[in-house]
Design an enzyme around this catalytic site. Structure first.
Site, short mmCIF file in Angstrom:
data_model
loop_
_atom_site.label_atom_id
_atom_site.label_comp_id
_atom_site.label_asym_id
_atom_site.label_seq_id
_atom_site.Cartn_x
_atom_site.Cartn_y
_atom_site.Cartn_z
N TRP A 134 -1.03 9.77 5.13
CA TRP A 134 -1.35 10.44 3.87
C TRP A 134 -2.64 9.91 3.25
O TRP A 134 -3.30 10.62 2.51
CB TRP A 134 -0.17 10.33 2.90
CG TRP A 134 0.94 11.27 3.24
CD1 TRP A 134 1.17 11.88 4.44
CD2 TRP A 134 1.97 11.73 2.37
NE1 TRP A 134 2.28 12.67 4.39
CE2 TRP A 134 2.80 12.59 3.12
CE3 TRP A 134 2.30 11.47 1.04
CZ2 TRP A 134 3.92 13.22 2.57
CZ3 TRP A 134 3.42 12.08 0.50
CH2 TRP A 134 4.21 12.95 1.25
N ARG A 157 -4.74 7.73 -12.61
CA ARG A 157 -5.04 6.85 -11.47
C ARG A 157 -5.58 5.50 -11.92
O ARG A 157 -5.30 4.48 -11.31
CB ARG A 157 -6.07 7.50 -10.54
CG ARG A 157 -5.55 8.70 -9.78
CD ARG A 157 -6.54 9.12 -8.72
NE ARG A 157 -6.62 8.14 -7.63
CZ ARG A 157 -7.60 8.10 -6.75
NH1 ARG A 157 -8.61 8.94 -6.81
NH2 ARG A 157 -7.60 7.20 -5.78
N ARG A 158 -6.40 5.50 -12.96
CA ARG A 158 -7.18 4.30 -13.26
C ARG A 158 -6.88 3.64 -14.60
O ARG A 158 -7.47 2.61 -14.91
CB ARG A 158 -8.68 4.62 -13.17
CG ARG A 158 -9.15 4.87 -11.75
CD ARG A 158 -8.92 3.64 -10.90
NE ARG A 158 -9.33 3.82 -9.52
CZ ARG A 158 -8.74 3.26 -8.48
NH1 ARG A 158 -7.68 2.52 -8.66
NH2 ARG A 158 -9.19 3.45 -7.27
N TYR A 199 4.03 7.53 -7.84
CA TYR A 199 3.15 8.53 -8.46
C TYR A 199 3.90 9.73 -9.02
O TYR A 199 3.29 10.68 -9.50
CB TYR A 199 2.07 8.98 -7.47
CG TYR A 199 0.93 7.99 -7.36
CD1 TYR A 199 -0.03 7.90 -8.37
CD2 TYR A 199 0.81 7.14 -6.28
CE1 TYR A 199 -1.06 6.98 -8.29
CE2 TYR A 199 -0.22 6.22 -6.19
CZ TYR A 199 -1.15 6.15 -7.20
OH TYR A 199 -2.18 5.23 -7.12
N GLY A 236 2.49 6.97 -2.99
CA GLY A 236 3.53 6.32 -3.80
C GLY A 236 4.72 5.88 -2.96
O GLY A 236 4.57 5.18 -1.97
N HIS A 277 -1.31 -2.63 3.71
CA HIS A 277 -0.98 -1.92 4.95
C HIS A 277 -2.20 -1.19 5.53
O HIS A 277 -3.14 -0.85 4.81
CB HIS A 277 0.15 -0.92 4.71
CG HIS A 277 -0.21 0.17 3.74
ND1 HIS A 277 -0.96 1.27 4.09
CD2 HIS A 277 0.08 0.32 2.42
CE1 HIS A 277 -1.12 2.05 3.05
NE2 HIS A 277 -0.51 1.50 2.01
N GLY A 278 -2.15 -0.94 6.83
CA GLY A 278 -3.20 -0.15 7.47
C GLY A 278 -3.18 1.29 6.98
O GLY A 278 -2.23 1.74 6.32
N GLN A 279 -4.22 2.02 7.32
CA GLN A 279 -4.35 3.42 6.87
C GLN A 279 -3.10 4.23 7.25
O GLN A 279 -2.65 4.20 8.39
CB GLN A 279 -5.57 4.06 7.52
CG GLN A 279 -5.83 5.48 7.04
CD GLN A 279 -6.85 6.20 7.92
OE1 GLN A 279 -6.62 6.43 9.11
NE2 GLN A 279 -7.99 6.53 7.34
N GLU A 288 4.73 0.49 -3.26
CA GLU A 288 3.57 1.06 -3.95
C GLU A 288 3.99 1.62 -5.30
O GLU A 288 5.17 1.90 -5.54
CB GLU A 288 2.96 2.17 -3.07
CG GLU A 288 1.75 2.89 -3.63
CD GLU A 288 0.60 1.96 -3.99
OE1 GLU A 288 0.74 1.23 -5.00
OE2 GLU A 288 -0.43 1.98 -3.30
N ARG A 289 3.04 1.76 -6.18
CA ARG A 289 3.27 2.46 -7.45
C ARG A 289 3.83 3.85 -7.18
O ARG A 289 3.38 4.55 -6.27
CB ARG A 289 1.92 2.55 -8.17
CG ARG A 289 1.90 3.38 -9.41
CD ARG A 289 0.46 3.43 -9.92
NE ARG A 289 0.33 4.40 -10.99
CZ ARG A 289 -0.83 4.80 -11.48
NH1 ARG A 289 -1.97 4.30 -10.98
NH2 ARG A 289 -0.88 5.68 -12.45
#
Length: 207
Positions: A16, A116-117, A92, A24, A11-13, A89-90
């Site tokens: 958030w 995050r990683r 959070y 999330g 998706h575009g920016q 999305e994941r």
């Protein structure tokens, strides 16, 4: 010859993204830049001469709006579309809605980096990338891939982490490799698949 086309677009920016917040499953809209990115993605796909038969997206506004804007550019606004939280999305969890810098102050730089990683360590109340893959991959295999293999030209507008799940399978990447893969907002990646679902060719329009 069957054209087994699969195009993935993050998706575009979102509002958030701009504010540096963990998003999330929260549902902010696109920024002006995000709208422009989605329109540009549609123009890039049109310039490639692409036409689609089916689309998939998440249940979140930022992905659906991105898809709608792309389809408008392509002149395909009535395209059959499936919306499913498997492509969300994941999640959070407790980090959702927090500024990333504030989260680092609260839990420490190292802990937030791990959340995050890392591949399999979830934030409190949320999902790891492994968890996200566990819902996105079956949906890809059961719903999206059969369309592609039938020759239905397929467009997917989703999110950084749910798309990582699909890319991990498509490109046969390790968890370590997929964690390093950055997906630009509004940047289409065009795959053509072989009959056995392996990748015949890949074109990244961000490059």
């Amino acid at each position: 010859m069957t054209d087994r086309l699969l195009v993935l677009v993050r998706h575009g920016q979102s509002e958030w993204n701009l504010k540096n917040l963990f998003t999330g499953w929260k549902d902010p809209g696109l920024t002006e830049k995000g709208v422009a990115e989605a329109i540009e993605a549609g123009k890039k796909l049109k310039a490639q001469g692409l036409v689609f038969d089916v689309a998939f997206t998440s249940v979140l506004t930022r992905a659906q709006t991105t898809l709608d804007l792309m389809l408008n550019e392509l002149g395909q606004t009535g395209l059959p579309t499936s919306k499913n939280l498997a492509l969300n999305e994941r999640d959070y969890g407790d980090l959702s809605g927090l500024n990333k810098d504030d989260a680092r102050k609260k839990w420490g730089e190292e802990q937030v980096h791990v959340w995050r990683r890392s591949y399999d360590v979830p934030p409190p109340g949320g999902e790891s990338l492994k968890d996200t893959l566990a819902r996105a991959l079956p949906y890809y295999v059961q719903e999206i891939l059969p369309c592609v293999l039938r020759g239905e030209r397929t467009l997917v507008a989703a999110h950084g982490n749910s798309l990582r799940a699909l890319i991990m399978v498509l490109e046969k990447l390790t968890p370590e490799s997929i964690l390093k893969r950055e997906l630009g907002t509004g940047a289409p990646v065009i795959y053509r698949l072989n009959a056995d679902s392996t990748v015949a060719s890949k074109l990244d329009l961000a490059e």
